[in-house]
Enzyme design. Structure first.
Site: not given
Ligand code: AQP
Length: 331
Positions: A111, A194, A197
């Site tokens: 990140k 992955k 969002k």
């Molecule tokens: N691609 C994924 N596959 C499976 N599980 C996923 N999670 C996130 N992406 C995937 C799971 O969703 C939960 C909440 O995620 P979060 O929003 O708290 O964390 P994150 O990893 O920051 O989610 P994003 O979508 O990847 O956001 P950004 O883009 O901001 O980094 C967690 O249990 C995570 O494991």
């Protein structure tokens, strides 16, 4: 006694990765456990946030979780910033965690990217706040996607070191719950990244609010290879995009990947992709309809969050008092 805790950032739309990797397990775990689910807004500000967008994001994520099946009567659903114990306990645990442990966290490296010196200190200490989130409730089980495995191991290390350092058995060691055929849903455009969002390319992910046409278009354009699908999972080795789509199909239709391949083995993506899009619409359309009905009712959403925060405080404040005694702040 088992107690479940998990969180999600109120940044951007809930996507299929969040749903299949985590939220679906949150929903089913409500049947057998005491569950505490948190909209982690303190985590969100580890990167720049526009206040109005964040305010809206907290309500929208809450509406999306309710629409996905989180029941605020059975589970505690609340915003992290409304329970001060999270930030206070994080400070104590920052004095337990070691710099070397945080230096190994791959999510910070990903990140912060090339601008590590310019990243916020909060982004670096994020996993300690996450440990505090879990330990404030003495949670025993944490349903997450595969990407959170390392942070969960860190939370266990912090809990164990705190207990040892203070000579107490205060924190249980939380167990990660990473289950289902889609614990790591990948981008539709790149089988090695992955689904996320924060991906600037909307076509790389399926948002929970995408309509049937958008889903069909995104799946039609999803990156694949030229070969037909194999008849067994072993045949997906070295084919990350194909493996990703098969994993999604398995999760959406509650089957194993092998069962999916028994149906589609030998067929090309021209047959498989429309079936996958249909399976997605079947699962997502009712969630999307509930979300659209709920999202404008700010009073109802705020009431859920306020009541959830009250119930969360009632559990977390006595735990913080125990921590204060263990550390020596109080007698
Ligand atoms: N691609 C994924 N596959 C499976 N599980 C996923 N999670 C996130 N992406 C995937 C799971 O969703 C939960 C909440 O995620 P979060 O929003 O708290 O964390 P994150 O990893 O920051 O989610 P994003 O979508 O990847 O956001 P950004 O883009 O901001 O980094 C967690 O249990 C995570 O494991």
């Amino acid at each position: 006694m088992s107690r479940v805790f998990s969180g999600i950032q109120p940044t951007g739309n809930l996507h299929l990765g969040n749903y299949l990797g985590a939220i679906r397990n949150w929903v089913t775990m409500q049947d057998a456990h005491e569950c505490i689910y948190c909209v982690v807004d303190l985590h969100a500000i580890t990167v720049a946030q526009d206040p109005a967008t964040l305010r809206q994001g907290i309500r929208e994520m809450t509406a999306a979780l309710l629409a996905s099946g989180i029941d605020p009567e059975r589970s505690i659903l609340f915003p992290q910033s409304r329970v001060r114990v999270h930030a206070e306990l994080a400070w104590v645990l920052m004095c337990t965690a070691r710099v070397g442990w945080l230096n190994r966290m791959t999510q910070f490296k990903e990140k912060s990217g090339k601008d590590r010196e310019g990243a916020s200190v909060g982004l670096y200490t994020y996993p300690v706040l996450q440990a505090a989130d879990i330990l404030a409730y003495k949670a025993t089980h944490v349903p997450v996607g595969d990407d959170q495995k390392q942070h969960l191991e860190l939370a266990r290390d912090i809990a164990a070191k705190f207990n040892t350092d203070m000579g107490v058995e205060l924190f249980p060691l939380p167990e990660p719950v990473i289950q289902g055929p889609a614990t790591r849903v990948m981008s539709l455009r790149d089988g090695s990244a992955k689904m996320s969002k924060s991906d600037p390319v909307d076509a790389a992910r399926i948002n929970m609010t995408d309509d049937a046409d958008t889903i069909a278009q995104k799946i039609k354009r999803a990156k694949t290879d030229a070969d037909a699908l194999p008849s067994e999972v072993a045949g997906l080795a070295g084919r990350p995009e194909a493996a990703n789509l098969v994993g999604m199909m398995a999760a959406l239709t509650d089957r194993s990947a092998d069962a999916v391949l028994q149906d589609f083995g030998g067929q090309g993506f021209g047959r498989f992709k429309p079936a996958l899009a249909d399976a997605m619409v079947t699962v997502l359309a009712p969630i999307s309809a509930r979300f659209n009905a709920l999202r404008g009712d700010h009073a109802a959403i705020d009431a859920v969050l306020e009541r959830g925060a009250e119930r969360a405080r009632a559990i977390a404040e006595p735990v913080l008092a125990e921590v204060h005694r263990a550390v020596g702040f109080t007698g």
